[in-house]
Design an enzyme around this catalytic site. Structure first.
Site, PDB file in Angstrom:
ATOM      1  N   LYS A  20      62.775  37.194  29.070  1.00  0.00           N
ATOM      2  CA  LYS A  20      61.347  36.312  28.662  1.00  0.00           C
ATOM      3  C   LYS A  20      60.219  37.337  29.218  1.00  0.00           C
ATOM      4  O   LYS A  20      59.780  37.569  28.488  1.00  0.00           O
ATOM      5  CB  LYS A  20      62.000  35.707  30.636  1.00  0.00           C
ATOM      6  CG  LYS A  20      60.738  34.599  30.422  1.00  0.00           C
ATOM      7  CD  LYS A  20      60.836  33.414  31.910  1.00  0.00           C
ATOM      8  CE  LYS A  20      61.253  34.239  33.173  1.00  0.00           C
ATOM      9  NZ  LYS A  20      59.420  34.403  33.562  1.00  0.00           N
ATOM     10  N   SER A  21      60.274  38.488  29.776  1.00  0.00           N
ATOM     11  CA  SER A  21      59.342  38.849  29.864  1.00  0.00           C
ATOM     12  C   SER A  21      58.718  40.086  28.528  1.00  0.00           C
ATOM     13  O   SER A  21      57.702  39.914  28.288  1.00  0.00           O
ATOM     14  CB  SER A  21      59.486  40.313  31.046  1.00  0.00           C
ATOM     15  OG  SER A  21      59.465  39.695  32.604  1.00  0.00           O
ATOM     16  N   ARG A  25      55.496  39.042  26.394  1.00  0.00           N
ATOM     17  CA  ARG A  25      54.511  40.214  25.865  1.00  0.00           C
ATOM     18  C   ARG A  25      55.061  40.334  24.348  1.00  0.00           C
ATOM     19  O   ARG A  25      53.848  40.483  23.503  1.00  0.00           O
ATOM     20  CB  ARG A  25      54.867  41.457  26.655  1.00  0.00           C
ATOM     21  CG  ARG A  25      54.687  41.615  27.740  1.00  0.00           C
ATOM     22  CD  ARG A  25      55.021  42.891  29.161  1.00  0.00           C
ATOM     23  NE  ARG A  25      54.578  42.632  30.350  1.00  0.00           N
ATOM     24  CZ  ARG A  25      55.273  41.796  31.084  1.00  0.00           C
ATOM     25  NH1 ARG A  25      56.374  40.424  30.669  1.00  0.00           N
ATOM     26  NH2 ARG A  25      54.770  41.767  32.541  1.00  0.00           N
ATOM     27  N   GLY A  92      54.186  31.662  35.270  1.00  0.00           N
ATOM     28  CA  GLY A  92      53.231  32.284  35.644  1.00  0.00           C
ATOM     29  C   GLY A  92      53.309  33.385  35.628  1.00  0.00           C
ATOM     30  O   GLY A  92      51.625  34.279  35.333  1.00  0.00           O
ATOM     31  N   ARG A 120      50.547  28.842  42.937  1.00  0.00           N
ATOM     32  CA  ARG A 120      50.305  30.205  42.945  1.00  0.00           C
ATOM     33  C   ARG A 120      49.678  30.707  43.281  1.00  0.00           C
ATOM     34  O   ARG A 120      48.398  30.714  42.630  1.00  0.00           O
ATOM     35  CB  ARG A 120      51.533  30.583  41.531  1.00  0.00           C
ATOM     36  CG  ARG A 120      53.038  29.447  41.862  1.00  0.00           C
ATOM     37  CD  ARG A 120      53.167  30.643  40.715  1.00  0.00           C
ATOM     38  NE  ARG A 120      53.904  31.712  40.318  1.00  0.00           N
ATOM     39  CZ  ARG A 120      54.805  32.552  39.705  1.00  0.00           C
ATOM     40  NH1 ARG A 120      55.744  31.496  38.524  1.00  0.00           N
ATOM     41  NH2 ARG A 120      55.378  33.579  39.714  1.00  0.00           N
ATOM     42  N   ASP A 314      63.697  39.557  40.807  1.00  0.00           N
ATOM     43  CA  ASP A 314      63.977  37.621  40.437  1.00  0.00           C
ATOM     44  C   ASP A 314      65.988  37.554  40.420  1.00  0.00           C
ATOM     45  O   ASP A 314      65.651  36.164  40.628  1.00  0.00           O
ATOM     46  CB  ASP A 314      63.432  37.265  39.182  1.00  0.00           C
ATOM     47  CG  ASP A 314      61.882  37.820  38.818  1.00  0.00           C
ATOM     48  OD1 ASP A 314      61.044  37.650  39.327  1.00  0.00           O
ATOM     49  OD2 ASP A 314      61.642  38.197  37.363  1.00  0.00           O
ATOM     50  N   LYS A 341      56.577  32.465  43.905  1.00  0.00           N
ATOM     51  CA  LYS A 341      57.387  32.368  42.716  1.00  0.00           C
ATOM     52  C   LYS A 341      57.303  30.802  42.400  1.00  0.00           C
ATOM     53  O   LYS A 341      56.481  30.490  43.377  1.00  0.00           O
ATOM     54  CB  LYS A 341      58.711  33.100  42.955  1.00  0.00           C
ATOM     55  CG  LYS A 341      58.671  34.573  43.739  1.00  0.00           C
ATOM     56  CD  LYS A 341      57.839  35.111  42.243  1.00  0.00           C
ATOM     57  CE  LYS A 341      58.693  36.721  42.575  1.00  0.00           C
ATOM     58  NZ  LYS A 341      57.850  37.440  41.403  1.00  0.00           N
ATOM     59  N   ARG A 345      60.992  31.239  47.086  1.00  0.00           N
ATOM     60  CA  ARG A 345      62.887  31.779  46.818  1.00  0.00           C
ATOM     61  C   ARG A 345      63.003  31.659  48.351  1.00  0.00           C
ATOM     62  O   ARG A 345      64.191  31.895  48.684  1.00  0.00           O
ATOM     63  CB  ARG A 345      62.889  32.341  46.340  1.00  0.00           C
ATOM     64  CG  ARG A 345      62.745  31.925  44.970  1.00  0.00           C
ATOM     65  CD  ARG A 345      62.195  32.950  43.757  1.00  0.00           C
ATOM     66  NE  ARG A 345      62.187  31.894  42.466  1.00  0.00           N
ATOM     67  CZ  ARG A 345      61.881  32.349  41.461  1.00  0.00           C
ATOM     68  NH1 ARG A 345      62.156  34.247  40.991  1.00  0.00           N
ATOM     69  NH2 ARG A 345      61.956  32.069  40.020  1.00  0.00           N
TER      70      ARG A 345
END
Ligand code: SPQ
Length: 428
Positions: A20-21, A25, A92, A120, A314, A341, A345
């Protein structure tokens, strides 16, 4: 939704979806680069689709031909004023990194998202960006989204010591620094995921990395690239834990990203007595990835804290479930970031797993988990948080008495739309 319960073991091989990250990007750098960027194994999940939608509204042509995403970048100056606010959904990463990108553009923009995003913290990004000369305002003078960005600011380089260990804050500053006059110096509190730094180099830019210090010069240009996103270790984590705690399991997860800033869960599993083997590790387009072989094992409780936390932040909800099936006490500390988050969490893990029979005490910066406890049926909720939802489904596999009903199960599509199908394929 009724979850799958009372399962004996996991067997088989799957490929988890793209990281995902890195998917976020890849769109951002593709949009800021000149020329075509072709992305394979992109994560088509809600969060990354929000990033694509936002860049399309900024005038960037992005195509999806079913197997690849193609971004037609026109350079940093190619972004156009959006005709409306940019909806980043639940992501986020999208809102924070785009604050850094849009802070240096010559037009006004507004970033907004869902109810979770509106809670957030954003000062962590707004304060350093304002130091650089950016003009950003939260809703009604607070730090919360929607965030209005007034364009046309001339950004200047800063030297900044980060008060939190956060890849999103670091990346937002880097994106602003790329548009600033001079060289920005960032001192990280702890090493966090470094995908932004790697992609700067991959797209032909320069960045100086020395321990916790990062130096990046403004005015750089980037060139479109071809890239393959490896599987997301954070998604793999759910199957790694499931296979570790269901006796007789043996699974293979292919082409999972092994960036050392993300692999804290392997260190934890090793210390707890888990059996994860990395096979055929290799680099393709600079990305380290490999196949993971996971077998069930007897586990023991440990203490998890300090500099490993950003390397597994995570994964802590699913690690907490792992700890409920380990002999003895597991302490998770130095993880107060979990409170900010998609949901809190710490509270969510403790309240929902305790409903199923776990023994977890939430603390101010983590939790204390006493194992090993059998789990039973209950009505639970994800609180709209994808990782809590997936963790509860893995917990439900252990339940032999009663049903597990999960509220807000649809949150899973934020990072892993095919999660339930992939899990089912390992159970059949
Ligand atoms: O994007 P978002 O919503 O912040 O997603 C989460 C997740 O669990 O998927 C956090 F809730 O991952 C963050 C991660 O916690 C993704 C991320 C990144 O891609 O830079 C960095 C981490 O956040 P942070 O605040 O520690 O920088």
């Amino acid at each position: 939704m009724k979850l799958m319960t009372n399962k004996e073991k996991l067997r088989g091989k799957i490929s988890v979806p793209g990281d995902k990250s890195m998917s976020h990007r890849s769109i951002m750098f593709g949009a800021l680069a000149e020329g075509k960027t072709v992305i394979k194994h992109f994560l088509r999940a809600d969060d990354c689709l929000s990033t694509i939608a936002a860049f399309r509204k900024l005038g960037v042509k992005i195509e999806d031909n079913g197997s690849e995403i193609i971004v037609h970048g026109k350079g940093v100056g190619g972004l156009k004023a959006p005709s409306a606010g940019l909806d980043i959904g639940n992501s986020g990463t999208t809102i924070r990194l785009m604050m850094g990108i849009l802070a240096g553009r010559p037009f006004d923009s507004v970033l907004f998202g869902d109810a979770s995003i509106a809670k957030r913290p954003m000062n962590r990004v707004m304060l350093p960006l304002r130091e650089m000369g950016a003009r950003l305002e939260g809703r009604d003078g607070t730090e919360f989204a929607p965030i209005a960005i007034t364009g046309g600011a001339n950004l200047r380089a800063i030297e900044y010591t980060m008060p939190v260990a956060s890849a999103q804050v670091k990346s937002a500053i880097i994106f602003a620094a790329l548009q600033a006059e001079g060289e920005t110096v960032i001192h990280e509190k702890e090493k966090t995921r470094d995908h932004t730094e790697h992609m700067i180099r991959q797209f032909g830019g320069e960045i100086d990395l020395d321990g916790l210090t990062i130096k990046v010069r403004g005015g750089q240009t980037f060139k479109g690239q071809e890239m393959t996103v490896p599987g997301d270790v954070s998604s793999a984590a759910f199957f790694i834990v499931a296979a570790s705690i269901l006796p007789g399991s043996e699974i293979e997860l292919s082409h999972v990203g092994l960036n050392p800033t993300r692999t804290g869960i392997f260190d934890v599993l090793e210390e707890m007595g888990g059996k994860v083997e990395v096979r055929d590790a290799s680099r393709s387009t600079g990305k380290l990835a490999g196949n993971l072989l996971v077998r069930s094992s007897e586990l023991k409780g440990i203490t998890i804290g300090g500099e490993i936390i950003p390397r597994l932040i995570d994964e802590l909800p699913i690690i907490a479930l792992l700890a409920t099936q380990a002999e003895g006490v597991t302490v998770i500390k130095d993880a107060a970031e979990l409170k900010v988050k998609e949901t809190n969490r710490i509270d969510a893990v403790a309240s929902e797993l305790n409903k199923m029979g776990a023994d977890i005490t939430p603390t101010d910066d983590g939790m204390v988990i006493r194992g090993k406890t059998p789990l039973h049926g209950a009505k639970v909720t994800s609180y709209g948080d994808h990782r809590i939802g997936m963790m509860l489904q893995i917990a439900a596999l252990l339940v032999s008495d009663g049903e597990v009903e999960l509220e807000q199960a649809e949150a899973v599509s934020v990072s892993y739309p095919a999660f339930f199908e992939d899990l089912a394929s390992l159970l059949s």
